[in-house]
Design a protein around this motif. Structure first.
Motif, PDB file in Angstrom:
ATOM      1  N   LEU A   1      42.056 -38.058 -70.156  1.00 32.27           N
ATOM      2  CA  LEU A   1      40.727 -37.916 -70.770  1.00 32.27           C
ATOM      3  C   LEU A   1      40.411 -39.115 -71.670  1.00 32.27           C
ATOM      4  CD1 LEU A   1      38.820 -35.507 -70.297  1.00 32.27           C
ATOM      5  CD2 LEU A   1      39.624 -34.537 -72.431  1.00 32.27           C
ATOM      6  N   ARG A   2      41.431 -39.600 -72.362  1.00 32.27           N
ATOM      7  CA  ARG A   2      41.227 -40.709 -73.312  1.00 32.27           C
ATOM      8  C   ARG A   2      40.803 -41.993 -72.627  1.00 32.27           C
ATOM      9  NH1 ARG A   2      41.373 -40.124 -78.121  1.00 32.27           N
ATOM     10  NH2 ARG A   2      42.760 -38.822 -79.341  1.00 32.27           N
ATOM     11  N   ARG A   3      41.191 -42.145 -71.363  1.00 35.30           N
ATOM     12  CA  ARG A   3      40.883 -43.395 -70.660  1.00 35.30           C
ATOM     13  C   ARG A   3      39.468 -43.397 -70.079  1.00 35.30           C
ATOM     14  NH1 ARG A   3      44.745 -43.356 -66.588  1.00 35.30           N
ATOM     15  NH2 ARG A   3      45.980 -41.745 -67.593  1.00 35.30           N
ATOM     16  N   VAL A   4      38.768 -42.251 -70.195  1.00 35.06           N
ATOM     17  CA  VAL A   4      37.398 -42.184 -69.670  1.00 35.06           C
ATOM     18  C   VAL A   4      36.458 -42.919 -70.629  1.00 35.06           C
ATOM     19  CG1 VAL A   4      35.509 -40.630 -69.046  1.00 35.06           C
ATOM     20  CG2 VAL A   4      37.878 -39.967 -68.557  1.00 35.06           C
ATOM     21  N   PRO A   5      35.780 -44.000 -70.170  1.00 36.67           N
ATOM     22  CA  PRO A   5      34.939 -44.800 -71.074  1.00 36.67           C
ATOM     23  C   PRO A   5      33.885 -43.970 -71.818  1.00 36.67           C
ATOM     24  CG  PRO A   5      35.144 -45.876 -68.934  1.00 36.67           C
ATOM     25  CD  PRO A   5      35.801 -44.538 -68.812  1.00 36.67           C
ATOM     26  N   LEU A   6      33.364 -42.936 -71.143  1.00 44.38           N
ATOM     27  CA  LEU A   6      32.329 -42.101 -71.756  1.00 44.38           C
ATOM     28  C   LEU A   6      32.788 -41.502 -73.095  1.00 44.38           C
ATOM     29  CD1 LEU A   6      29.571 -40.641 -71.446  1.00 44.38           C
ATOM     30  CD2 LEU A   6      30.752 -38.895 -70.112  1.00 44.38           C
ATOM     31  N   PHE A   7      34.084 -41.252 -73.216  1.00 51.55           N
ATOM     32  CA  PHE A   7      34.596 -40.574 -74.409  1.00 51.55           C
ATOM     33  C   PHE A   7      35.256 -41.532 -75.395  1.00 51.55           C
ATOM     34  CE2 PHE A   7      35.264 -37.196 -70.996  1.00 51.55           C
ATOM     35  CZ  PHE A   7      34.001 -36.659 -71.197  1.00 51.55           C
ATOM     36  N   ALA A   8      35.094 -42.828 -75.155  1.00 48.01           N
ATOM     37  CA  ALA A   8      35.830 -43.819 -75.947  1.00 48.01           C
ATOM     38  C   ALA A   8      35.553 -43.719 -77.444  1.00 48.01           C
ATOM     39  CB  ALA A   8      35.491 -45.224 -75.443  1.00 48.01           C
ATOM     40  N   GLY A   9      34.322 -43.365 -77.830  1.00 46.56           N
ATOM     41  CA  GLY A   9      33.965 -43.385 -79.255  1.00 46.56           C
ATOM     42  C   GLY A   9      34.284 -42.101 -80.014  1.00 46.56           C
ATOM     43  N   LEU A  10      34.916 -41.125 -79.369  1.00 45.99           N
ATOM     44  CA  LEU A  10      35.137 -39.841 -80.046  1.00 45.99           C
ATOM     45  C   LEU A  10      36.265 -39.927 -81.071  1.00 45.99           C
ATOM     46  CD1 LEU A  10      34.869 -37.244 -77.095  1.00 45.99           C
ATOM     47  CD2 LEU A  10      33.084 -38.072 -78.646  1.00 45.99           C
ATOM     48  N   THR A  11      36.113 -39.178 -82.173  1.00 47.46           N
ATOM     49  CA  THR A  11      37.191 -39.087 -83.173  1.00 47.46           C
ATOM     50  C   THR A  11      38.244 -38.108 -82.655  1.00 47.46           C
ATOM     51  OG1 THR A  11      36.155 -37.215 -84.260  1.00 47.46           O
ATOM     52  CG2 THR A  11      35.517 -39.418 -85.042  1.00 47.46           C
ATOM     53  N   PRO A  13      39.433 -35.170 -83.895  1.00 43.49           N
ATOM     54  CA  PRO A  13      39.015 -33.758 -83.827  1.00 43.49           C
ATOM     55  C   PRO A  13      37.977 -33.510 -82.726  1.00 43.49           C
ATOM     56  CG  PRO A  13      38.820 -34.591 -86.086  1.00 43.49           C
ATOM     57  CD  PRO A  13      39.142 -35.767 -85.217  1.00 43.49           C
ATOM     58  N   GLN A  14      37.050 -34.454 -82.548  1.00 46.16           N
ATOM     59  CA  GLN A  14      36.046 -34.303 -81.483  1.00 46.16           C
ATOM     60  C   GLN A  14      36.731 -34.292 -80.121  1.00 46.16           C
ATOM     61  OE1 GLN A  14      33.569 -37.701 -82.314  1.00 46.16           O
ATOM     62  NE2 GLN A  14      32.144 -36.541 -83.580  1.00 46.16           N
ATOM     63  N   PHE A  15      37.719 -35.167 -80.021  1.00 49.76           N
ATOM     64  CA  PHE A  15      38.437 -35.278 -78.763  1.00 49.76           C
ATOM     65  C   PHE A  15      39.179 -33.981 -78.431  1.00 49.76           C
ATOM     66  CE2 PHE A  15      41.694 -36.764 -75.924  1.00 49.76           C
ATOM     67  CZ  PHE A  15      40.926 -37.507 -75.061  1.00 49.76           C
ATOM     68  N   GLU A  16      39.787 -33.391 -79.458  1.00 56.80           N
ATOM     69  CA  GLU A  16      40.509 -32.126 -79.243  1.00 56.80           C
ATOM     70  C   GLU A  16      39.558 -31.006 -78.854  1.00 56.80           C
ATOM     71  OE1 GLU A  16      43.021 -31.473 -82.651  1.00 56.80           O
ATOM     72  OE2 GLU A  16      44.135 -33.312 -82.149  1.00 56.80           O
ATOM     73  N   GLN A  17      38.384 -31.012 -79.485  1.00 58.47           N
ATOM     74  CA  GLN A  17      37.359 -30.017 -79.155  1.00 58.47           C
ATOM     75  C   GLN A  17      36.932 -30.164 -77.686  1.00 58.47           C
ATOM     76  OE1 GLN A  17      34.037 -30.408 -81.833  1.00 58.47           O
ATOM     77  NE2 GLN A  17      32.901 -28.747 -80.876  1.00 58.47           N
ATOM     78  N   LEU A  18      36.767 -31.417 -77.277  1.00 58.40           N
ATOM     79  CA  LEU A  18      36.362 -31.690 -75.897  1.00 58.40           C
ATOM     80  C   LEU A  18      37.439 -31.235 -74.920  1.00 58.40           C
ATOM     81  CD1 LEU A  18      34.268 -33.197 -74.024  1.00 58.40           C
ATOM     82  CD2 LEU A  18      35.862 -35.102 -74.119  1.00 58.40           C
ATOM     83  N   GLU A 103      28.854 -26.287 -73.032  1.00 57.01           N
ATOM     84  CA  GLU A 103      28.921 -26.178 -74.489  1.00 57.01           C
ATOM     85  C   GLU A 103      29.635 -27.387 -75.082  1.00 57.01           C
ATOM     86  OE1 GLU A 103      29.895 -23.726 -72.328  1.00 57.01           O
ATOM     87  OE2 GLU A 103      27.947 -22.738 -72.560  1.00 57.01           O
ATOM     88  N   ALA A 104      30.787 -27.748 -74.494  1.00 59.02           N
ATOM     89  CA  ALA A 104      31.566 -28.876 -75.031  1.00 59.02           C
ATOM     90  C   ALA A 104      30.771 -30.175 -74.886  1.00 59.02           C
ATOM     91  CB  ALA A 104      32.906 -28.978 -74.300  1.00 59.02           C
ATOM     92  N   PHE A 105      30.096 -30.359 -73.747  1.00 57.81           N
ATOM     93  CA  PHE A 105      29.329 -31.589 -73.510  1.00 57.81           C
ATOM     94  C   PHE A 105      28.185 -31.699 -74.515  1.00 57.81           C
ATOM     95  CE2 PHE A 105      25.846 -33.785 -71.116  1.00 57.81           C
ATOM     96  CZ  PHE A 105      26.452 -35.029 -70.998  1.00 57.81           C
ATOM     97  N   LYS A 106      27.452 -30.600 -74.708  1.00 59.48           N
ATOM     98  CA  LYS A 106      26.312 -30.638 -75.635  1.00 59.48           C
ATOM     99  C   LYS A 106      26.781 -30.838 -77.074  1.00 59.48           C
ATOM    100  CE  LYS A 106      22.331 -28.760 -73.616  1.00 59.48           C
ATOM    101  NZ  LYS A 106      21.307 -27.736 -73.518  1.00 59.48           N
ATOM    102  N   GLN A 111      27.318 -34.581 -81.754  1.00 56.87           N
ATOM    103  CA  GLN A 111      28.204 -35.094 -82.810  1.00 56.87           C
ATOM    104  C   GLN A 111      28.463 -36.590 -82.722  1.00 56.87           C
ATOM    105  OE1 GLN A 111      31.903 -32.883 -82.994  1.00 56.87           O
ATOM    106  NE2 GLN A 111      30.798 -30.994 -82.567  1.00 56.87           N
ATOM    107  N   SER A 112      28.385 -37.139 -81.524  1.00 55.57           N
ATOM    108  CA  SER A 112      28.789 -38.534 -81.356  1.00 55.57           C
ATOM    109  C   SER A 112      27.636 -39.403 -80.862  1.00 55.57           C
ATOM    110  CB  SER A 112      29.970 -38.623 -80.371  1.00 55.57           C
ATOM    111  OG  SER A 112      30.146 -39.961 -79.965  1.00 55.57           O
ATOM    112  N   PRO A 113      27.031 -40.198 -81.768  1.00 52.33           N
ATOM    113  CA  PRO A 113      25.971 -41.112 -81.326  1.00 52.33           C
ATOM    114  C   PRO A 113      26.478 -42.099 -80.282  1.00 52.33           C
ATOM    115  CG  PRO A 113      26.109 -41.033 -83.728  1.00 52.33           C
ATOM    116  CD  PRO A 113      27.293 -40.296 -83.212  1.00 52.33           C
ATOM    117  N   ASP A 114      27.752 -42.492 -80.366  1.00 55.04           N
ATOM    118  CA  ASP A 114      28.320 -43.412 -79.373  1.00 55.04           C
ATOM    119  C   ASP A 114      28.264 -42.803 -77.983  1.00 55.04           C
ATOM    120  OD1 ASP A 114      28.864 -45.306 -81.158  1.00 55.04           O
ATOM    121  OD2 ASP A 114      31.038 -45.020 -81.206  1.00 55.04           O
TER     122      ASP A 114
END
Ligand code: CMP
Length: 215
Positions: A1-11, A13-18, A103-106, A111-114
């Motif tokens: 999941l971390r290597r997906v460019p779309l999610f690169a800017g997540l913190t 906690p946001q990442f864990e939620q996702l 829900e997770a996507f929205k 939460q993440s402007p990036d």
């Protein structure tokens, strides 16, 4: 999941939620992942494999809008506007996905402007590609349309333009609104006149002069 460019800017906690709202899935060739006109629950990231995006009319005639490869995502449009799925997405080979719940996507978008910006960039890129396709369909003859598809699907290999993945004539036909027979005739003509050179396993070398059809 971390290597997906779309999610690169997540913190973190946001990442864990996702991650909590995501699941990894594998599907065989020919499987419909999302169906045109249906309500939506998830968006998908393609980790490996290929999938086609297509629409069909009431008679079952199909048009292929795009072919997606690994790292690309789909199914986000109906999560954003709550409308039915705009197209069907069908695997072209065995493929691996991450499904992210609505829900997770929205929540991530809020939460993440990036990430919101990244999704917007993706939508803008798609609009640019769609504009190019409208131009192709409105202005080019069938030779030009075939040439554009071949060039779009080609990559640079040691200075040569090569179509690496076998591109069935039926699929080319569905991308440009022509019959399979017409595409076969055009491909044969391009081959005889030295615009394209077929290689084993469905690969193609595209000669430089092929570009003259689209300029
Ligand atoms: P959605 O409408 O939820 O479901 C079908 C998906 O296909 C859509 O979201 C997009 O992700 C994708 N899609 C629709 N049109 C195109 C296109 N022209 N190019 C690439 N992908 C598309």
């Amino acid at each position: 999941l971390r290597r997906v460019p779309l999610f690169a800017g997540l913190t973190e906690p946001q990442f864990e939620q996702l991650a909590a709202g995501s699941a990894r899935r594998s599907y065989p060739k020919g499987r419909t992942i999302v169906s045109e006109g249906e309500p939506s629950q998830s968006m998908y990231i393609l980790l490996a494999g290929r999938a086609k995006v297509q629409r069909s009319d009431s008679e079952g005639k199909e048009v292929i809008l795009a072919v997606l490869g690994s790292g690309e995502y789909f199914g986000e449009m109906s999560l954003i506007d709550d409308a039915p799925r705009s197209a069907s997405v069908i695997t072209l080979e065995t493929s691996e996905f991450i499904a992210v719940s609505k829900e997770a996507f929205k929540a991530m978008l809020a939460q993440s402007p990036d990430m919101a910006m990244s999704v917007m960039r993706g939508l803008v890129r798609r609009l640019r590609e769609a504009d190019k396709k409208i131009e192709t369909l409105a202005l080019l003859d069938v030779y030009g349309r075939v040439a554009r598809v071949l060039l779009d699907f080609s990559e640079d290999v040691n200075g040569e333009r090569i179509v690496k993945n076998k591109l069935p004539r039926q699929d080319i036909a569905k991308m440009i609104g022509a019959s399979r027979e017409m595409v076969s005739r055009v491909m044969k003509g391009l081959e005889i006149d030295g615009y394209i050179l077929p290689l084993p396993e469905g690969k193609l070398v595209l000669r430089e002069k092929l570009a003259s059809y689209i300029s």
